[in-house]
Design a protein around this motif. Structure first.
Motif, PDB file in Angstrom:
ATOM      1  N   GLY A 178       0.821  -1.211   0.000  1.00 52.25           N
ATOM      2  CA  GLY A 178       0.000   0.000   0.000  1.00 52.25           C
ATOM      3  C   GLY A 178       0.849   1.252   0.000  1.00 52.25           C
ATOM      4  O   GLY A 178       0.593   2.205  -0.741  1.00 52.25           O
ATOM      5  N   ASP A 179       1.908   1.237   0.810  1.00 46.63           N
ATOM      6  CA  ASP A 179       2.775   2.409   0.913  1.00 46.63           C
ATOM      7  C   ASP A 179       3.498   2.691  -0.401  1.00 46.63           C
ATOM      8  O   ASP A 179       3.706   3.848  -0.770  1.00 46.63           O
ATOM      9  CB  ASP A 179       3.808   2.206   2.025  1.00 46.63           C
ATOM     10  CG  ASP A 179       3.172   2.307   3.412  1.00 46.63           C
ATOM     11  OD1 ASP A 179       1.953   2.516   3.481  1.00 46.63           O
ATOM     12  OD2 ASP A 179       3.896   2.176   4.406  1.00 46.63           O
ATOM     13  N   SER A 180       3.896   1.625  -1.095  1.00 50.00           N
ATOM     14  CA  SER A 180       4.597   1.831  -2.365  1.00 50.00           C
ATOM     15  C   SER A 180       3.665   2.477  -3.386  1.00 50.00           C
ATOM     16  O   SER A 180       4.060   3.362  -4.142  1.00 50.00           O
ATOM     17  CB  SER A 180       5.102   0.497  -2.916  1.00 50.00           C
ATOM     18  OG  SER A 180       5.972  -0.090  -1.990  1.00 50.00           O
ATOM     19  N   ILE A 181       2.401   2.017  -3.367  1.00 45.10           N
ATOM     20  CA  ILE A 181       1.425   2.593  -4.295  1.00 45.10           C
ATOM     21  C   ILE A 181       1.107   4.037  -3.893  1.00 45.10           C
ATOM     22  O   ILE A 181       1.014   4.932  -4.749  1.00 45.10           O
ATOM     23  CB  ILE A 181       0.151   1.720  -4.340  1.00 45.10           C
ATOM     24  CG1 ILE A 181       0.500   0.335  -4.897  1.00 45.10           C
ATOM     25  CG2 ILE A 181      -0.933   2.373  -5.189  1.00 45.10           C
ATOM     26  CD1 ILE A 181      -0.603  -0.695  -4.752  1.00 45.10           C
ATOM     27  N   ALA A 182       0.989   4.267  -2.573  1.00 46.11           N
ATOM     28  CA  ALA A 182       0.720   5.631  -2.096  1.00 46.11           C
ATOM     29  C   ALA A 182       1.843   6.580  -2.514  1.00 46.11           C
ATOM     30  O   ALA A 182       1.601   7.718  -2.943  1.00 46.11           O
ATOM     31  CB  ALA A 182       0.580   5.622  -0.573  1.00 46.11           C
ATOM     32  N   PHE A 183       3.060   6.096  -2.416  1.00 43.39           N
ATOM     33  CA  PHE A 183       4.246   6.868  -2.817  1.00 43.39           C
ATOM     34  C   PHE A 183       4.143   7.231  -4.304  1.00 43.39           C
ATOM     35  O   PHE A 183       4.290   8.394  -4.697  1.00 43.39           O
ATOM     36  CB  PHE A 183       5.485   6.018  -2.524  1.00 43.39           C
ATOM     37  CG  PHE A 183       6.743   6.382  -3.265  1.00 43.39           C
ATOM     38  CD1 PHE A 183       7.414   7.565  -2.985  1.00 43.39           C
ATOM     39  CD2 PHE A 183       7.255   5.523  -4.239  1.00 43.39           C
ATOM     40  CE1 PHE A 183       8.580   7.881  -3.659  1.00 43.39           C
ATOM     41  CE2 PHE A 183       8.420   5.840  -4.919  1.00 43.39           C
ATOM     42  CZ  PHE A 183       9.085   7.030  -4.641  1.00 43.39           C
ATOM     43  N   ALA A 184       3.829   6.231  -5.136  1.00 47.25           N
ATOM     44  CA  ALA A 184       3.719   6.476  -6.576  1.00 47.25           C
ATOM     45  C   ALA A 184       2.596   7.458  -6.882  1.00 47.25           C
ATOM     46  O   ALA A 184       2.730   8.337  -7.740  1.00 47.25           O
ATOM     47  CB  ALA A 184       3.488   5.159  -7.306  1.00 47.25           C
ATOM     48  N   MET A 185       1.501   7.341  -6.144  1.00 46.39           N
ATOM     49  CA  MET A 185       0.362   8.243  -6.397  1.00 46.39           C
ATOM     50  C   MET A 185       0.703   9.679  -6.025  1.00 46.39           C
ATOM     51  O   MET A 185       0.281  10.622  -6.699  1.00 46.39           O
ATOM     52  CB  MET A 185      -0.871   7.764  -5.623  1.00 46.39           C
ATOM     53  CG  MET A 185      -1.528   6.555  -6.263  1.00 46.39           C
ATOM     54  SD  MET A 185      -2.998   6.048  -5.368  1.00 46.39           S
ATOM     55  CE  MET A 185      -3.770   4.961  -6.577  1.00 46.39           C
ATOM     56  N   GLU A 186       1.479   9.848  -4.958  1.00 49.70           N
ATOM     57  CA  GLU A 186       1.842  11.227  -4.614  1.00 49.70           C
ATOM     58  C   GLU A 186       2.802  11.802  -5.661  1.00 49.70           C
ATOM     59  O   GLU A 186       2.716  12.979  -6.016  1.00 49.70           O
ATOM     60  CB  GLU A 186       2.444  11.328  -3.206  1.00 49.70           C
ATOM     61  CG  GLU A 186       2.612  12.808  -2.828  1.00 49.70           C
ATOM     62  CD  GLU A 186       2.923  13.070  -1.359  1.00 49.70           C
ATOM     63  OE1 GLU A 186       3.098  12.110  -0.596  1.00 49.70           O
ATOM     64  OE2 GLU A 186       2.977  14.265  -0.999  1.00 49.70           O
ATOM     65  N   LEU A 193      -0.728   4.138 -16.969  1.00 49.08           N
ATOM     66  CA  LEU A 193      -1.553   4.035 -15.754  1.00 49.08           C
ATOM     67  C   LEU A 193      -1.795   5.422 -15.158  1.00 49.08           C
ATOM     68  O   LEU A 193      -0.846   6.150 -14.888  1.00 49.08           O
ATOM     69  CB  LEU A 193      -0.856   3.176 -14.699  1.00 49.08           C
ATOM     70  CG  LEU A 193      -1.000   1.666 -14.765  1.00 49.08           C
ATOM     71  CD1 LEU A 193      -0.343   1.052 -13.533  1.00 49.08           C
ATOM     72  CD2 LEU A 193      -2.458   1.254 -14.842  1.00 49.08           C
ATOM     73  N   LYS A 194      -3.061   5.730 -14.926  1.00 49.01           N
ATOM     74  CA  LYS A 194      -3.382   7.016 -14.286  1.00 49.01           C
ATOM     75  C   LYS A 194      -3.400   6.796 -12.771  1.00 49.01           C
ATOM     76  O   LYS A 194      -4.386   6.321 -12.207  1.00 49.01           O
ATOM     77  CB  LYS A 194      -4.764   7.494 -14.727  1.00 49.01           C
ATOM     78  CG  LYS A 194      -4.776   8.195 -16.068  1.00 49.01           C
ATOM     79  CD  LYS A 194      -6.057   9.028 -16.196  1.00 49.01           C
ATOM     80  CE  LYS A 194      -6.159   9.671 -17.561  1.00 49.01           C
ATOM     81  NZ  LYS A 194      -6.211   8.698 -18.679  1.00 49.01           N
ATOM     82  N   LEU A 195      -2.301   7.160 -12.128  1.00 47.38           N
ATOM     83  CA  LEU A 195      -2.196   6.884 -10.693  1.00 47.38           C
ATOM     84  C   LEU A 195      -2.795   8.009  -9.856  1.00 47.38           C
ATOM     85  O   LEU A 195      -2.129   8.653  -9.058  1.00 47.38           O
ATOM     86  CB  LEU A 195      -0.734   6.641 -10.308  1.00 47.38           C
ATOM     87  CG  LEU A 195      -0.136   5.344 -10.872  1.00 47.38           C
ATOM     88  CD1 LEU A 195       1.311   5.190 -10.446  1.00 47.38           C
ATOM     89  CD2 LEU A 195      -0.944   4.132 -10.413  1.00 47.38           C
ATOM     90  N   THR A 196      -4.082   8.220 -10.061  1.00 45.37           N
ATOM     91  CA  THR A 196      -4.771   9.222  -9.258  1.00 45.37           C
ATOM     92  C   THR A 196      -5.296   8.561  -7.992  1.00 45.37           C
ATOM     93  O   THR A 196      -5.560   7.356  -7.968  1.00 45.37           O
ATOM     94  CB  THR A 196      -5.953   9.815 -10.049  1.00 45.37           C
ATOM     95  OG1 THR A 196      -6.688   8.728 -10.610  1.00 45.37           O
ATOM     96  CG2 THR A 196      -5.450  10.716 -11.169  1.00 45.37           C
ATOM     97  N   TRP A 197      -5.438   9.362  -6.930  1.00 44.58           N
ATOM     98  CA  TRP A 197      -5.903   8.825  -5.648  1.00 44.58           C
ATOM     99  C   TRP A 197      -7.215   8.077  -5.825  1.00 44.58           C
ATOM    100  O   TRP A 197      -8.140   8.582  -6.452  1.00 44.58           O
ATOM    101  CB  TRP A 197      -6.082   9.947  -4.627  1.00 44.58           C
ATOM    102  CG  TRP A 197      -4.819  10.683  -4.317  1.00 44.58           C
ATOM    103  CD1 TRP A 197      -4.541  11.977  -4.641  1.00 44.58           C
ATOM    104  CD2 TRP A 197      -3.663  10.182  -3.630  1.00 44.58           C
ATOM    105  NE1 TRP A 197      -3.281  12.319  -4.215  1.00 44.58           N
ATOM    106  CE2 TRP A 197      -2.725  11.237  -3.583  1.00 44.58           C
ATOM    107  CE3 TRP A 197      -3.332   8.953  -3.065  1.00 44.58           C
ATOM    108  CZ2 TRP A 197      -1.470  11.096  -2.992  1.00 44.58           C
ATOM    109  CZ3 TRP A 197      -2.080   8.815  -2.470  1.00 44.58           C
ATOM    110  CH2 TRP A 197      -1.172   9.870  -2.436  1.00 44.58           C
ATOM    111  N   GLY A 198      -7.260   6.891  -5.287  1.00 44.29           N
ATOM    112  CA  GLY A 198      -8.511   6.131  -5.269  1.00 44.29           C
ATOM    113  C   GLY A 198      -8.859   5.434  -6.572  1.00 44.29           C
ATOM    114  O   GLY A 198      -9.948   4.870  -6.688  1.00 44.29           O
TER     115      GLY A 198
END
Lengths: 635, 166
Positions: free
Chosen positions: A353-361, A376-381
């Motif tokens: 989860g943290d790795s994905i959160a990092f990429a999204m930020e 990939l559109k790494l938008t929140w949620g």
């Protein structure tokens, strides 16, 4: 040798030579290091030097249980698995419940010591004192559920207990987990990847033996009293009814619900991931681990909608946050799906989860864009993007291949200032709770021997709303009951770390011990005394815990990871929480560290244990590699 | 005397196996699920946990094929027992029990089954979920049935089995 409490036997497995041998457990070793985490940490210290890299064949996997495992001591069905971590390069371990630990004991072993590397995929089968290395080509590239099922078929025994890695471990994803009994995970620090590097797909264990205790009558009486204490524990109703997700609600109320890569501590869609909703819509029943009256595990299913058909164990609190609010997903059923994928592929849901959160930020801040992520559109949620990214991480394809390294290395690959958003301590991604609203937890993360780790200390004391008198009684200051205060926190953290190390070695679950302290050091001492027949006291239990903590510290110092790494990401120390009940809070780490080192008996300049401390803990020989100049405290 | 039996509400069972551990401790003095007289069969992937134990049947399935007629009902207690001096440890009773309630002791190799702890079943006392009940055979089954839907299916199954046996 006839030990009570223990089985008196370790199994040594050399995968390079394809050999297994039994070795006696040394009594003195058992008395100094207790079991579980203590055994593992000492064995790693003795056998894995800095020249042995995490994926080197000589890196060890040690899996141990303790003198309470397999008995009726409540929550005692756990095992501890350790290796030098591929994610952090330092002491790594995971600890999991279920039934595997107890079964190993019934099979006649206190632990396994696995070294070497097999040419072809293998699995280890253990049955009543015997062990065999078997071909695993029929399960290689299968997920953990299939593996467990196929191993049981292969051995023609439905009751064998199986621990395995999924495709993530095989592909050396740095935060690959070890999964047992379908839904239990020893997840942190990537021990699953070390198994993958050794081509060890699974361990199956079956035992019809027994665990004897030294004083059966006294033992069972103490166990009965301990059950009663757990039933009377104020946290019992919440934990047994809602499972660990009840903490999601508490976190939101206190402004500690980590959201969007810890940019804030309140989540606007919190209602959609609350434990009440979980219970109402998804929980089917409780699933307990061996000898556990708490049964926080929940079997849950999605009955309708997009994720209909998803079912299985969990998700736990950590997962709801790390694969929920931290990545902006306000949909419990999506989280359940991500959790299922993580269990199947064998991934640590926290680091994932943290790795994905990092990429999204990074995506939000414009540091990476769709060119980097290959569309990939790494938008929140964005649930579809998360699903795709998890699959990419497991198979190490496209952008997922970078995230599979964990945030620290991923940030250095990406560059462009990504380091600022890579939240980790010593390379390990942080767990769920927002530490700016819980300062002892903050200190605990910074100094924990495996990196950002809430379980090394787990100082729940500061969150329980105790009156000031209780604070004075336990830690000498009334302020210690205030989660925002820093007074008294170093002492609180040291006490918790020492006790936790003993608990992880006995082994009990932290929900019988630290949720609201149903089991205290003297209670653990009683259980250990009546189990082993050796005299334990509360102080001795804490001293053993302190020895274990120090041997882990020595391991890390020998790897060159010392005081400069006892730090937190600047987000927690320099960016005040922007909103919610914890608004304006940061972790005043620098104000707590010197006192922490002092209480630990470590030199505040270098964090090296002082000679006096090492002498007191009988660790002089182990500490002899340290530079003497840097150990002595200069007045 | 009135016959009392052990019954279970399987949906309440969460598979902690505390019953197995207290059973082996009570009977053997150590902890070993393989010596337990109650056996929780779990299928974690489906979230299923089912305790099995001797139901003290009317017709003795376990005794039917016993070559030495070693399995009898104790006149005094009403419990099904194996006469040690007659038993040849062949394990046929283990195979013939439809409820998985008889097993061979791993060391002594004699068949073991629930003896209701002499009227004070420890598993009932220790079960955290209160999934196990020690009830009067004739009356409380019906009372329980009326109260709880989950109970009906399982008890009907057993009841039919027992009825068919009469």
């Amino acid at each position: 040798m006839n030990f009570k409490g223990y089985k008196g036997s370790f199994l040594k497995v050399d995968l390079s030579r394809g050999k297994v041998i039994k070795e006696n457990l040394d009594k003195k070793f058992a008395q100094l290091y207790l079991g579980g985490r203590g055994f593992n940490s000492k064995l790693l210290f003795d056998k894995v030097n800095p020249a042995i890299k995490p994926f080197h064949p000589e890196n060890l996997i040690v899996l141990s249980v303790g003198p309470l495992t397999g008995t009726l001591a409540p929550t005692s069905g756990r095992y501890h698995i350790s290796a030098k971590s591929p994610l952090t390069g330092i002491m790594g371990y995971g600890n999991a419940g279920g039934f595997f630990g107890s079964e190993l004991k019934y099979a006649g072993f206190d632990g396994l010591l696995i070294t070497g590397k097999s040419k072809n995929p293998v699995y280890l089968s253990i049955c009543d004192g015997e062990a065999e290395i078997r071909d695993a080509s029929f399960i290689w590239s299968r997920n953990t559920f299939e593996t467990e099922k196929l191993v049981k078929e292969n051995l023609s025994d439905k009751e064998v207990r199986v621990l395995s890695i999924g495709q993530a471990g095989e592909n050396l994803v740095k935060f690959a987990a070890v999964i047992n009994d379908n839904f239990r995970a020893a997840a942190r620090t990537g021990v699953g990847a070390v198994m993958g590097s050794k081509k060890l797909k699974a361990i199956a264990v079956k035992g019809t033996g027994k665990v004897e205790v030294a004083y059966p009558e006294k033992f069972i009486q103490t166990v009965e009293e301990t059950f009663q204490k757990i039933y009377e524990d104020p946290a019992y109703p919440s934990l047994s009814t809602y499972g660990t997700p009840f903490l999601v609600d508490l976190a939101q109320e206190s402004g500690g619900l980590a959201t969007r890569n810890n940019q804030t501590g309140v989540f606007e869609k919190y209602e959609e991931i609350s434990s009440h909703l979980f219970r109402e819509k998804n929980v089917v029943k409780s699933e307990a681990c061996s000898a556990c009256p708490i049964h926080c595990g929940k079997y849950a299913s999605v009955r309708e909608g997009k994720y209909a058909g998803v079912k299985g164990g969990g998700p736990e609190y950590e997962t709801v946050v790390c694969l929920g609010s931290k990545i902006g997903v306000g949909n419990l059923e999506a989280i359940m799906y991500f959790n299922l994928l993580a269990n199947m592929y064998g991934l640590d849901t926290i680091s994932l989860g943290d790795s994905i959160a990092f990429a999204m930020e990074l995506f939000e801040k414009g540091i990476i864009d769709e060119k980097d992520t290959e569309g990939l559109k790494l938008t929140w949620g964005n649930e579809e993007a998360v699903t795709e990214l998890i699959k990419q991480i497991v198979s190490r394809e496209k952008f997922g291949n970078i995230l599979a390294e964990g945030v620290k290395k991923a940030a250095s690959i990406i560059g462009r200032g990504a380091e600022k958003y890579a939240l980790h301590v010593k390379g390990l991604e942080p767990p769920a709770y927002e530490i700016r609203t819980a300062k002892a937890f903050g200190l605990g993360w910074a100094v924990a021997t495996r990196g950002a780790d809430h379980l090394a200390a787990l100082p729940n004391f500061e969150l329980l709303g105790y009156p000031p008198e209780v604070g004075i009684k336990w830690f000498g200051t009334p302020k210690v009951v205030d989660p925002y205060a820093i007074e008294g926190k170093p002492l609180m953290v040291v006490w918790h770390e020492n006790f936790a190390a003993a608990i992880d070695s006995a082994i009990l679950c932290k929900y019988s011990t630290f949720s609201t302290y149903a089991v205290k050091p003297k209670d653990l001492a009683n259980l250990l005394t009546f189990s082993t027949g050796w005299k334990y006291t509360g102080n001795l239990v804490l001293e053993i815990g302190e020895r274990i903590y120090n041997i882990e510290k020595l391991f890390n110092l020998r790897e060159g990871v010392g005081k400069e790494e006892d730090k937190l990401p600047s987000r927690f120390t320099h960016e005040p929480l922007p909103e919610g009940p914890g608004k304006g809070q940061v972790v005043e780490l620098d104000e707590m560290l010197p006192e922490y080192y002092k209480i630990r008996g470590w030199n505040p300049e270098t964090s090296y244990p002082t000679p006096e401390k090492l002498r007191q803990l009988k660790l002089m020989k182990e500490g002899s590699f340290l530079n003497k100049e840097r150990m002595e405290v200069k007045e | 005397m009135k016959k009392k039996i052990l019954v279970v509400q399987p949906k309440k069972c969460d598979g902690c196996k505390i019953c197995e551990l207290i059973c082996s401790f009570t009977h053997e003095g150590f902890f070993s699920p393989s010596t337990s007289r109650i056996k929780v069969v779990t299928e974690r992937e489906k979230g299923l946990d089912n305790p099995f134990f001797c139901l003290q049947c009317e017709e003795l399935f376990c005794a039917e094929k016993c070559p030495t007629e070693a399995i009898v009902r104790d006149e005094e207690t009403g419990l099904i027992v194996t006469l040690k001096e007659k038993c040849v440890r062949c394990g046929v009773c283990v195979q013939s029990c439809p409820f998985l309630a008889v097993s061979l002791h791993p060391d002594k190799k004699i068949p073991i089954r629930c003896d209701l702890c002499g009227g004070d079943p420890q598993c009932v006392k220790w079960c955290p979920e209160k999934a196990l009940y020690y009830v009067d055979f004739e009356t409380s089954l019906l009372a329980e049935k009326r109260k709880n839907k989950d109970f009906i299916g399982y008890m009907n199954f057993i009841f039919e089995r027992l009825k068919g046996a009469r």
